[in-house]
Write a protein that holds these residues in place. Structure first.
Motif, mmCIF file in Angstrom:
data_model
loop_
_atom_site.group_PDB
_atom_site.id
_atom_site.type_symbol
_atom_site.label_atom_id
_atom_site.label_comp_id
_atom_site.label_asym_id
_atom_site.label_seq_id
_atom_site.Cartn_x
_atom_site.Cartn_y
_atom_site.Cartn_z
ATOM 1 N N LEU A 187 0.829 -1.190 0.000
ATOM 2 C CA LEU A 187 0.000 0.000 0.000
ATOM 3 C C LEU A 187 0.872 1.252 0.000
ATOM 4 C CD1 LEU A 187 -3.055 0.281 0.085
ATOM 5 C CD2 LEU A 187 -2.899 0.673 2.547
ATOM 6 N N PHE A 188 1.927 1.169 0.792
ATOM 7 C CA PHE A 188 2.877 2.265 0.869
ATOM 8 C C PHE A 188 3.447 2.573 -0.506
ATOM 9 C CE2 PHE A 188 7.211 3.881 1.683
ATOM 10 C CZ PHE A 188 6.946 4.950 2.556
ATOM 11 N N ASP A 189 3.812 1.485 -1.216
ATOM 12 C CA ASP A 189 4.390 1.656 -2.555
ATOM 13 C C ASP A 189 3.349 2.151 -3.548
ATOM 14 O OD1 ASP A 189 6.765 0.785 -1.614
ATOM 15 O OD2 ASP A 189 6.642 -1.241 -2.495
ATOM 16 N N ASP A 190 2.194 1.537 -3.514
ATOM 17 C CA ASP A 190 1.210 1.794 -4.556
ATOM 18 C C ASP A 190 0.504 3.135 -4.390
ATOM 19 O OD1 ASP A 190 1.871 -0.562 -5.609
ATOM 20 O OD2 ASP A 190 -0.045 -1.593 -5.245
ATOM 21 N N VAL A 191 0.167 3.439 -3.135
ATOM 22 C CA VAL A 191 -0.694 4.599 -2.931
ATOM 23 C C VAL A 191 0.079 5.839 -2.449
ATOM 24 C CG1 VAL A 191 -2.720 5.460 -1.690
ATOM 25 C CG2 VAL A 191 -2.619 3.076 -2.431
ATOM 26 N N TYR A 192 1.048 5.575 -1.568
ATOM 27 C CA TYR A 192 1.686 6.732 -0.924
ATOM 28 C C TYR A 192 3.036 7.104 -1.503
ATOM 29 C CZ TYR A 192 -2.216 6.501 2.200
ATOM 30 O OH TYR A 192 -3.483 6.496 2.674
ATOM 31 N N SER A 193 3.430 6.408 -2.558
ATOM 32 C CA SER A 193 4.677 6.805 -3.210
ATOM 33 C C SER A 193 4.366 7.296 -4.608
ATOM 34 C CB SER A 193 5.623 5.600 -3.294
ATOM 35 O OG SER A 193 5.845 5.099 -2.016
ATOM 36 N N VAL A 232 -2.592 15.972 4.968
ATOM 37 C CA VAL A 232 -1.753 14.771 4.853
ATOM 38 C C VAL A 232 -0.306 15.197 4.954
ATOM 39 C CG1 VAL A 232 -1.124 12.811 3.402
ATOM 40 C CG2 VAL A 232 -3.401 13.791 3.221
ATOM 41 N N GLN A 233 0.482 14.458 5.728
ATOM 42 C CA GLN A 233 1.911 14.784 5.766
ATOM 43 C C GLN A 233 2.506 14.466 4.397
ATOM 44 O OE1 GLN A 233 4.491 12.276 8.126
ATOM 45 N NE2 GLN A 233 5.896 13.980 8.505
ATOM 46 N N ILE A 234 3.354 15.409 3.929
ATOM 47 C CA ILE A 234 3.949 15.211 2.615
ATOM 48 C C ILE A 234 5.453 15.307 2.728
ATOM 49 C CG2 ILE A 234 4.198 16.206 0.297
ATOM 50 C CD1 ILE A 234 1.289 17.030 0.485
ATOM 51 N N VAL A 235 6.126 14.371 2.154
ATOM 52 C CA VAL A 235 7.581 14.440 2.075
ATOM 53 C C VAL A 235 7.934 14.535 0.607
ATOM 54 C CG1 VAL A 235 9.766 13.318 2.619
ATOM 55 C CG2 VAL A 235 7.800 13.005 4.129
ATOM 56 N N CYS A 236 8.677 15.608 0.290
ATOM 57 C CA CYS A 236 8.947 15.901 -1.103
ATOM 58 C C CYS A 236 10.441 15.803 -1.339
ATOM 59 C CB CYS A 236 8.456 17.325 -1.338
ATOM 60 S SG CYS A 236 7.983 17.641 -2.990
ATOM 61 N N PHE A 237 10.828 15.008 -2.318
ATOM 62 C CA PHE A 237 12.246 14.884 -2.647
ATOM 63 C C PHE A 237 12.496 15.651 -3.929
ATOM 64 C CE2 PHE A 237 10.952 11.119 -0.333
ATOM 65 C CZ PHE A 237 11.964 10.956 0.607
ATOM 66 N N SER A 238 13.544 16.557 -3.902
ATOM 67 C CA SER A 238 13.771 17.332 -5.122
ATOM 68 C C SER A 238 15.202 17.798 -5.252
ATOM 69 C CB SER A 238 12.835 18.544 -5.146
ATOM 70 O OG SER A 238 13.079 19.270 -6.301
ATOM 71 N N SER A 239 15.587 17.961 -6.500
ATOM 72 C CA SER A 239 16.887 18.566 -6.769
ATOM 73 C C SER A 239 16.675 19.911 -7.487
ATOM 74 C CB SER A 239 17.707 17.597 -7.644
ATOM 75 O OG SER A 239 16.947 17.313 -8.801
ATOM 76 N N ASP A 240 15.467 20.340 -7.448
ATOM 77 C CA ASP A 240 15.073 21.550 -8.188
ATOM 78 C C ASP A 240 15.376 22.797 -7.352
ATOM 79 O OD1 ASP A 240 13.916 23.414 -9.745
ATOM 80 O OD2 ASP A 240 12.047 22.289 -10.095
ATOM 81 N N THR A 241 16.287 23.650 -7.832
ATOM 82 C CA THR A 241 16.666 24.838 -7.063
ATOM 83 C C THR A 241 15.513 25.824 -6.957
ATOM 84 O OG1 THR A 241 17.660 25.571 -9.118
ATOM 85 C CG2 THR A 241 19.162 24.811 -7.396
ATOM 86 N N GLU A 242 14.773 25.899 -8.048
ATOM 87 C CA GLU A 242 13.630 26.814 -8.018
ATOM 88 C C GLU A 242 12.695 26.475 -6.899
ATOM 89 O OE1 GLU A 242 11.552 27.458 -11.783
ATOM 90 O OE2 GLU A 242 13.385 26.757 -12.757
ATOM 91 N N LEU A 243 12.545 25.177 -6.738
ATOM 92 C CA LEU A 243 11.650 24.703 -5.711
ATOM 93 C C LEU A 243 12.201 25.031 -4.328
ATOM 94 C CD1 LEU A 243 8.969 23.231 -5.643
ATOM 95 C CD2 LEU A 243 10.215 21.109 -5.317
ATOM 96 N N MET A 298 4.811 10.337 -0.183
ATOM 97 C CA MET A 298 6.206 10.517 -0.556
ATOM 98 C C MET A 298 6.231 10.844 -2.041
ATOM 99 S SD MET A 298 7.382 9.301 2.411
ATOM 100 C CE MET A 298 9.076 8.787 2.293
ATOM 101 N N ILE A 299 6.786 12.009 -2.350
ATOM 102 C CA ILE A 299 6.705 12.390 -3.764
ATOM 103 C C ILE A 299 8.066 12.889 -4.229
ATOM 104 C CG2 ILE A 299 5.700 14.589 -2.948
ATOM 105 C CD1 ILE A 299 4.246 14.743 -5.643
ATOM 106 N N ASP A 300 8.538 12.349 -5.319
ATOM 107 C CA ASP A 300 9.849 12.813 -5.805
ATOM 108 C C ASP A 300 9.652 13.721 -7.003
ATOM 109 O OD1 ASP A 300 9.452 11.320 -8.021
ATOM 110 O OD2 ASP A 300 11.311 10.166 -7.892
ATOM 111 N N ASP A 301 10.725 14.282 -7.500
ATOM 112 C CA ASP A 301 10.556 15.370 -8.460
ATOM 113 C C ASP A 301 10.115 14.910 -9.827
ATOM 114 O OD1 ASP A 301 12.922 14.131 -8.766
ATOM 115 O OD2 ASP A 301 14.173 15.917 -8.630
ATOM 116 N N SER A 302 8.871 14.526 -9.860
ATOM 117 C CA SER A 302 8.304 14.102 -11.130
ATOM 118 C C SER A 302 7.785 15.302 -11.910
ATOM 119 C CB SER A 302 7.165 13.099 -10.860
ATOM 120 O OG SER A 302 6.367 13.570 -9.826
#
Lengths: 887, 406
Positions: free
Chosen positions: A121-127, A862-873, A835-839
């Motif tokens: 569920l973690f993989d399918d829904v929350y990632s 909802v708690q959100i964890v965002c992974f990014s390499s985007d400087t603008e962000l 969990m959301i990465d820089d898509s």
């Protein structure tokens, strides 16, 4: 659940690092390779466990010597603050869970706390990650639609993928028109098996028919057998009848004879006559006794010689009766003896004349040999003639040659002697001439010269003449020589012929005792004499045989009359002599007897007795004469014949009875049998027997084979096996059918669930999704809505698009809107942080801002964890005071 | 008086539910069929019984194979050699049609050939006499109860036995009624038709001996015949084992098993430890399979292959005594939550739609589009429920999120 803090002891490249998270949105910022996904996987593995070694997941075992693992603190609405520590090398990588002021636990406890959250569920829904978007590129509209809806409604694509799996399973199991799916294969096998079964069942159905047929056949065999037995019995009887037929015929004859004889012979008569005969015989006996006694008495007194006669008078009478035969015999013997004597003399003289050494061997050639001799005689004559001719000629030639030789020698001598005289004379005359001339005596000179010429001429002439004669002589000699050699050759041939002839002649001579020195011609001339000799020998042999025969007959007489030995030398005396002696004796004694009887018969007593006996005899004869006449008998003396007849008749009757007993089993004695009839019946029956026997054998064979096939059928378990196979196959088919039904129902159920969720949650989902979508596209798209079962979007221009028609970016945004909508709509449960990465990297700045606005708003629930390499962000985040962790 | 009461032998029935079996096993099974009757006959001879009662369905197929008939006759001849009578009737499976029987029964076999109830008298070895009243099926069904035609107890004999192939209650199988039977005053009711062995009543004795052979999994509790001895007032009933074929469900705990190879050796090991006497048919139940294992088992082809492989493997390795006829995996007893936002009731409700005939038929319509498949497809109500239950379970498992103990 909200993540509070991470304490990474060692995980991938990150060693000993702590970080804390905002309850709302946290940005984890860092360039590529800084370790963003490491952090994501840290969270995942602490919560759900390290991957198994065999799994293909990336290995985050730290390169340094640091311990592998760390801890994570999260807050839970029910359990409060929970610390999860997991270190690979400790406790077998199992989790150590601590609840604030509460119990400690392991993975199981952790699962309980997290439930219903699972790794899946973690993989399918929350990632939410880039790779998930890739799916969108390749799907068709329908699949895209259901995927989006499924995501919107369930938060994941699982329902759709499972549905696909169900369908695939169904296809693998069965297609109504398929060949290869499992069930189709089995159905085909079943059809084949069923055919076999039907075939076998039909075969078994013939079983009863076979049994009936075999019983009928058996019946037929038995009936035929009975018939056959009857015929055999009859045949045996006929065979016996045929064998006994002569006996039957005899019996018939016997019966006829008995029938005929029976009429003629009356038993009583025979008895009466027999008694009469006995009485008559007694009288005769008495009469004879008186005679004999009387005579013997006187005979003894007179002389032994006379007594011998009287005592043997009957025998002498018999002798007399045979006397003429004996004399004839003797006469014949005498004649033959004489003949034999002359034959023998003739034979001896002939043998000597012909010079035959052994008369008892072959000496007379018969037809074939005689003919051969004729041919050989001709040949011999010719050879002798030729030989003589050749010899004469040879003599002649020898003589001629001698003469010619002599002539030639003389010619040669003449030539050597006489030749030189004229020549010498010529020389003398020449010399005389020359002298004459020299002396000037012309006459002498001329004469000398002429004479010399004459002499020389003469010499020349004779010289030539002689030479010619000599040559002729030589030629003649040569001719004679050739003829001689020809002749020698011919004589050689002749000698060979003669040699062959001699061999044949020698053979004949040896075989038939011819004189080899005589010519065959001579032999032939001898043949008449030899024939005569041959005849003589034959006659002599048969004469000898006849003699032996006569001798034998005489010996019989001698033997018979051995009783005479008392007075005669029966064995030694010549037969003729003996006859004369005995005959003379008899005549003498008969005379003596006559005289004696005359002398003594006057005695009354004897006469009276004899007379009374004679009277009685006569009386008896007369008394029975009628009866005797009835049976055709002349006198009473013939009665034994009648008795004999009668007895043989009785014998015949008893024989007939015996035969009857013997025959009555075999013959019906009332019937008439004929050999031809019986033979015919025999043949007919024999052929019937043969036919029936053949029929039985054939039927028996057929019956055996039927019985065998019936037994085989009875012990044949094939059909039972086939039934068992059918049952097995049917089970498999039913199982697969059930399996197919289950898959089908699962598929339908998944569809039902989607439909249900759709109707229940759809309005909320669509409006949330629409607002997110509008926001994300910076108002470029105003709405998304559902029409005729299709998800459609409306551009601000009013244009309506299908999902597939959207650009990749917009489609991604729609996907994002769906995912976020689901998370938003289910945010109350706080199952896990998103969990959301820089898509969004390829979003333009406006859109990135709008995405973050949305996320920020979502972060409130909802708690959100965002992974990014985007400087603008990063800039945006710092402006918006979003908690940022920089790596 | 001593007799054996057997019924529902189904001599030529194949064992059902075994799947594709090797030739050798097929032969062994045929032997099992024969062995049951042989045992019965042998025991009868040993016990010197007076007669053997075979209350219908001695044969299973509409057309009895020659071999089976021949074998049956052979066994009857054995009894004949010991002066033991056989009283035989035909039931709903082997309902009597003279044409079907190709052999002549030996003269010690008394056959009720008719639907008409008739009574025969038998002299027993102990000098007592007994009457047996019975009938046969001549068609597949027997719509009316025959009990009314059964006479009251015969006063001239020592015992009276009722001989009845039928089902208790109102049905198409002769509608047997306990009350009506009681009134007849008989000493013993020899029943047939129901495959589960059971004593229906003790006074008088009313007994279903059950099927003699366990042809299907459902018959796992049968396999007996009754040896009855009447000695004055004393009555002795013994249940004799006809056959030791067994149907078992064997559970194997597989939570720590992750590969096919491990699974196979685990199954082998478990089966090797079994110590059943005779031929045993086994359904393997894999309990608490790991995710990997469940993944494998979810693929129908995999499961099929695994089953075939295990069938051969176990059959050979257990000395041809055990045959795996099914394999399935189940999760522990706990009920999982759905990851979908559905509760169980809702799911049940959705699924219950399929209980309606039309809906269900519509759903499985494809199976009817192939003629052989249509011909073989038979989904009873019971079976349908079973299937729906399976769907429910599997669906839940697929969308389950495991929950810890509360």
């Amino acid at each position: 659940m909200r993540i509070k803090e991470l304490d990474i002891i060692g995980f991938g490249k990150i060693v000993n690092q702590q970080m804390s998270f905002s309850d709302e949105i946290t940005l984890i910022y860092g360039p590529n390779e800084a370790g963003k996904s490491t952090i994501y996987h840290f969270i995942r593995e602490i919560l759900f466990g390290f991957p198994r070694k065999k799994s293909s997941a990336a290995d985050y075992q730290p390169k340094s010597n640091a311990l592998y693992g760390g801890s994570l603190i999260f807050s839970h609405p029910q359990y409060g603050e929970v610390t999860v520590t997991r270190i690979k090398s400790e406790n077998g990588g199992k989790a150590l869970v601590k609840v604030a002021d509460g119990p400690e636990g392991d993975d199981e406890f952790l699962q309980k706390i997290l439930a219903p959250l699972t790794r899946e569920l973690f993989d399918d829904v929350y990632s939410l990650e880039q790779s998930q978007l890739n799916d969108l590129q390749i799907l068709g509209e329908d699949r895209l639609q259901s995927l989006l809806l499924s995501i919107g409604l369930t938060g994941s694509k699982k329902l759709v993928t499972e549905q696909l799996r169900f369908q695939k399973n169904m296809q693998e199991i069965f297609k109504p028109r398929g060949r290869n799916p499992l069930l189709n294969q089995l159905l085909r096998q079943y059809d084949e098996l069923k055919n076999k079964i039907v075939e076998k069942e039909q075969l078994e159905a013939t079983y009863q028919q076979q049994i009936i047929a075999s019983q009928e056949l058996h019946q037929t065999i038995q009936e035929t057998q009975q018939q056959l037995d009857g015929e055999r019995e009859k045949l045996a009887k006929i065979n016996k009848q045929l064998k006994q037929l002569p006996e039957w015929e005899n019996y018939q004859k016997l019966k006829d004879t008995i029938r005929v004889t029976n009429k003629e012979l009356d038993e009583q008569d025979v008895k009466v006559l027999q008694e009469a005969y006995q009485r008559f015989n007694l009288l005769l006996e008495r009469e004879r006794e008186i005679h004999e006694e009387q005579l013997r008495y006187y005979g003894d007194v007179e002389s032994p010689k006379f007594a011998f006669f009287l005592n043997n008078e009957l025998r002498f009478q018999e002798f007399l009766s045979e006397k003429s035969e004996m004399e004839e015999l003797n006469q014949e013997k005498i004649v033959i003896e004489r003949l034999q004597g002359s034959r023998k003399a003739d034979m001896e003289s002939l043998r000597e004349h012909l010079g035959i050494p052994a008369i008892d061997k072959n000496f007379y050639p018969m037809n074939a040999e005689a003919e051969e001799m004729l041919a050989l005689a001709q040949k011999e004559t010719s050879i002798i003639n030729h030989r003589k001719l050749y010899n004469d000629r040879s003599e002649q030639l020898k003589h001629d040659k001698e003469q010619a030789g002599k002539k030639q020698i003389s010619r040669r001598e003449q030539r050597s002697l006489g030749n030189f005289l004229p020549l010498l004379a010529g020389v003398v005359f020449l010399a005389l001439g020359i002298v004459g001339l020299v002396m000037k005596t012309a006459v002498v000179g001329i004469f000398g010269l002429v004479s010399a010429v004459t002499m020389f001429g003469y010499y020349g002439y004779f010289f030539l003449e002689r030479r010619k004669n000599y040559d002729e002589g030589a030629l003649q000699l040569k001719t004679i020589d050739r003829e001689i050699s020809d002749l020698e050759h011919k004589m050689n041939l002749l000698a060979k012929d003669a040699e062959g002839l001699e061999q044949k002649k020698a053979r004949l001579s040896e075989r038939f005792q011819f004189n080899n020195e005589h010519t065959i011609e001579t032999w032939l001339n001898e043949l008449n004499l030899r024939h005569r000799l041959f005849d003589l020998t034959e006659q002599y042999t048969s004469g000898t045989e006849k003699m032996i025969e006569l001798q034998g007959e005489m010996d019989v007489y001698r033997q018979k009359n051995l009783w005479l030995s008392e007075w005669f030398k029966v064995e030694e005396e010549d037969f003729g002599q003996l006859l004369i002696q005995v005959s003379n004796y008899i005549y003498e004694m008969q005379e003596k007897k006559q005289a004696y009887v005359l002398e003594n018969s006057g005695k009354l007593q004897i006469v009276e007795t004899l007379q009374s006996i004679k009277d009685k005899k006569k009386q008896l004869s007369e008394e029975y004469q009628p009866l005797l006449n009835h049976y055709g008998l002349h006198d009473i003396q013939s009665v034994p014949t009648l008795v004999g007849e009668y007895q043989s008749f009785k014998k015949m009757v008893s024989e007939a009875q015996l035969t009857e007993q013997k025959l009555e089993d075999i013959f019906d004695l009332e019937k008439v049998y004929k050999h031809s009839q019986l033979t015919e019946q025999q043949e007919q029956l024999a052929s019937q027997v043969e036919t029936h026997q053949g029929e039985i054998e054939q039927a028996q064979e057929k019956y055996e084979s039927m019985k065998f096939s019936i037994q085989k059928m009875a012990s044949d378990g094939l059909l039972n096996d086939l039934y068992q196979k059918e049952a097995g196959l049917k089970d498999e088919i039913n199982q697969l059918q059930s399996e197919w039904i289950v898959q089908k129902l699962l598929n339908s159920l998944a569809q039902d669930v989607q439909d249900f969720l759709g109707t229940q949650q759809f309005p909320a989902l669509l409006s949330t999704c629409a607002s997110f979508f509008k926001e994300l596209t910076v108002n470029a798209y105003e709405d998304c809505f559902f029409e005729d079962g299709y998800l459609l979007v409306r551009h601000q221009s009013g244009q309506v698009f299908q999902v597939k028609e959207l650009s990749t970016g917009t489609r991604d945004q729609l996907y994002m809107a769906m995912r976020l909508s689901f998370v938003f709509l289910n945010s109350e449960e706080h199952l896990a942080p998103l969990m959301i990465d820089d898509s969004w990297l390829h979003y333009d700045i406006k859109r990135k801002h709008s995405l973050f606005k949305v996320l920020k708003r979502l972060g409130e629930s909802v708690q959100i964890v965002c992974f990014s390499s985007d400087t603008e962000l990063a800039d945006y985040a710092s402006k918006e005071a979003i908690e940022t962790l920089s790596l | 008086m001593k007799f054996i009461h057997g019924a529902d032998m189904h001599l030529d029935q194949s064992f059902e539910g075994l799947g594709k079996i090797p030739e050798e096993l097929s032969k062994a099974l045929r032997k099992q069929n024969q062995q049951a009757l042989e045992t019965m006959v042998t025991r009868g001879i040993e016990e010197e019984i007076d007669f053997l009662l075979l209350v219908g369905d001695t044969f299973h197929q509409p057309q009895v194979t020659i071999q089976t008939q021949s074998f049956f006759i052979e066994q009857m001849e054995r009894l004949k050699a010991h002066d033991i009578l056989v009283i035989l009737s035909f039931g709903n499976h082997d309902f009597f049609q003279p044409k079907k029987y190709w052999f002549e029964f030996p003269d010690n076999v008394i056959v009720f050939e008719d639907e008409q109830v008739s009574t025969l008298k038998i002299n027993c070895r102990d000098g007592l006499t007994t009457a047996v009243t019975g009938f046969s099926y001549t068609e597949r069904w027997l719509e009316d109860s025959k009990l009314e035609e059964f006479p009251y107890r015969n006063g001239q004999v020592d015992y009276h036995i009722g001989f009845y192939h039928g089902q208790i209650g109102s049905n198409r199988y002769g509608s047997f009624s306990l009350d009506a039977a009681k009134f007849k005053g008989y000493d013993y009711w020899a029943l047939g038709h129901i495959h589960q062995p059971q004593v229906i009543q003790y006074n008088p004795l009313i007994i279903y001996p059950g099927s003699t052979l366990k042809h299907t999994q459902k018959e796992k509790n049968s396999g007996y015949f009754v040896l009855a001895e009447f000695d004055g007032a004393k009555t002795d009933i013994t249940w004799e084992t006809a056959n030791d074929v067994a149907w078992l469900e064997v559970q194997i705990e597989v939570s720590q098993i992750y590969t096919m190879q491990e699974l196979i050796s685990r199954c082998e090991q478990t089966m090797a430890e079994m110590d059943e006497e005779g031929l045993t048919f086994v359904k393997l139940v894999l309990v608490d399979g790991s995710e990997q294992l469940n993944d494998i088992m979810q693929n129908i082809q995999n499961r099929q292959e695994l089953l075939h492989l295990l069938q051969q493997d176990i059959y050979q390795k257990t000395n041809k005594k055990n045959w795996i006829f099914d394999i399935k995996s189940v999760q522990g007893e706990e009920k999982p939550d759905m990851t979908l936002h559905l509760d169980e009731d809702l799911l049940k409700q959705l699924l219950s739609n399929y209980e309606a005939d039309g809906v269900f038929q519509e759903a499985i319509n494809d199976l009817y589009r192939q003629s052989t498949s249509a011909q073989l497809l038979s989904v009873t109500e019971e079976h349908r429920e079973e299937l729906l239950q399976r769907v429910m379970t599997e669906f839940q498992q697929l969308f389950a999120a495991k929950r810890g103990d509360q």
